[in-house]
Design a protein around this motif. Sequence first.
Motif, short mmCIF file in Angstrom:
data_model
loop_
_atom_site.label_atom_id
_atom_site.label_comp_id
_atom_site.label_asym_id
_atom_site.label_seq_id
_atom_site.Cartn_x
_atom_site.Cartn_y
_atom_site.Cartn_z
N ARG A 186 43.91 54.52 47.39
CA ARG A 186 44.40 53.61 48.44
C ARG A 186 44.07 52.17 48.05
O ARG A 186 42.95 51.87 47.64
N PHE A 187 45.06 51.31 48.20
CA PHE A 187 44.93 49.86 48.00
C PHE A 187 45.27 49.26 49.35
O PHE A 187 46.43 49.23 49.75
N THR A 188 44.25 48.83 50.08
CA THR A 188 44.41 48.37 51.45
C THR A 188 44.13 46.88 51.55
O THR A 188 43.10 46.40 51.08
N ILE A 189 45.05 46.15 52.20
CA ILE A 189 44.96 44.70 52.37
C ILE A 189 44.83 44.40 53.86
O ILE A 189 45.53 45.01 54.67
N ALA B 171 49.25 48.80 50.29
CA ALA B 171 49.96 48.51 49.05
C ALA B 171 49.95 49.78 48.21
O ALA B 171 49.38 50.80 48.61
N LEU B 172 50.57 49.75 47.04
CA LEU B 172 50.67 50.94 46.21
C LEU B 172 49.45 51.11 45.31
O LEU B 172 48.98 50.15 44.72
N CYS C 216 47.28 49.43 40.69
CA CYS C 216 47.50 48.87 42.02
C CYS C 216 48.65 47.87 41.96
O CYS C 216 48.72 47.06 41.03
N THR C 217 49.55 47.94 42.95
CA THR C 217 50.73 47.09 42.95
C THR C 217 50.98 46.51 44.33
O THR C 217 51.00 47.25 45.32
N ILE C 218 51.20 45.20 44.38
CA ILE C 218 51.76 44.56 45.56
C ILE C 218 53.23 44.39 45.24
O ILE C 218 53.59 43.66 44.31
N ASP D 289 40.48 46.38 49.56
CA ASP D 289 39.66 47.42 48.96
C ASP D 289 40.58 48.37 48.20
O ASP D 289 41.72 48.59 48.62
N VAL D 290 40.07 48.93 47.10
CA VAL D 290 40.75 50.01 46.39
C VAL D 290 39.79 51.19 46.40
O VAL D 290 38.65 51.07 45.93
N GLU D 291 40.24 52.31 46.95
CA GLU D 291 39.42 53.50 47.07
C GLU D 291 40.09 54.70 46.41
O GLU D 291 41.32 54.77 46.39
#
Length: 116
Positions: free
Chosen positions: A40-43, A55-56, A68-70, A86-88
Amino acid sequence: MAFPGVYSFPYYKGDTFQFVIRPKNSDGSAFDLNDFDQARFTIATTRGAATSIAALATIDTSTDIVTCTITSSTGATLTAPQYVYDVEVTDTTTNPDIVYTLLTGVISVTDQVSGA
């Protein structure tokens, strides 16, 4: 393992932005992502915010890399001046789930000229 790492970066609104994470163990060896089935890439506007933007994020277990991609469409919704993220990675096959935050930081958004 010494997670999370910190990476803050500038982002130009509406552009596609991509980065990779190569997590390491404390001895410098690659952190094995084979057991992790979700990334998970959460903004969000602030830490602990009630709402966030997904985000991806993808895991490549053959290389132990998280990408990770926006996307441009997600990025078009970001407004200046900044966000946190955060990236989890999660192993959902365990009970309870095993979750590690790999990376965190600040995204500094610059408004675009075209489409402004």
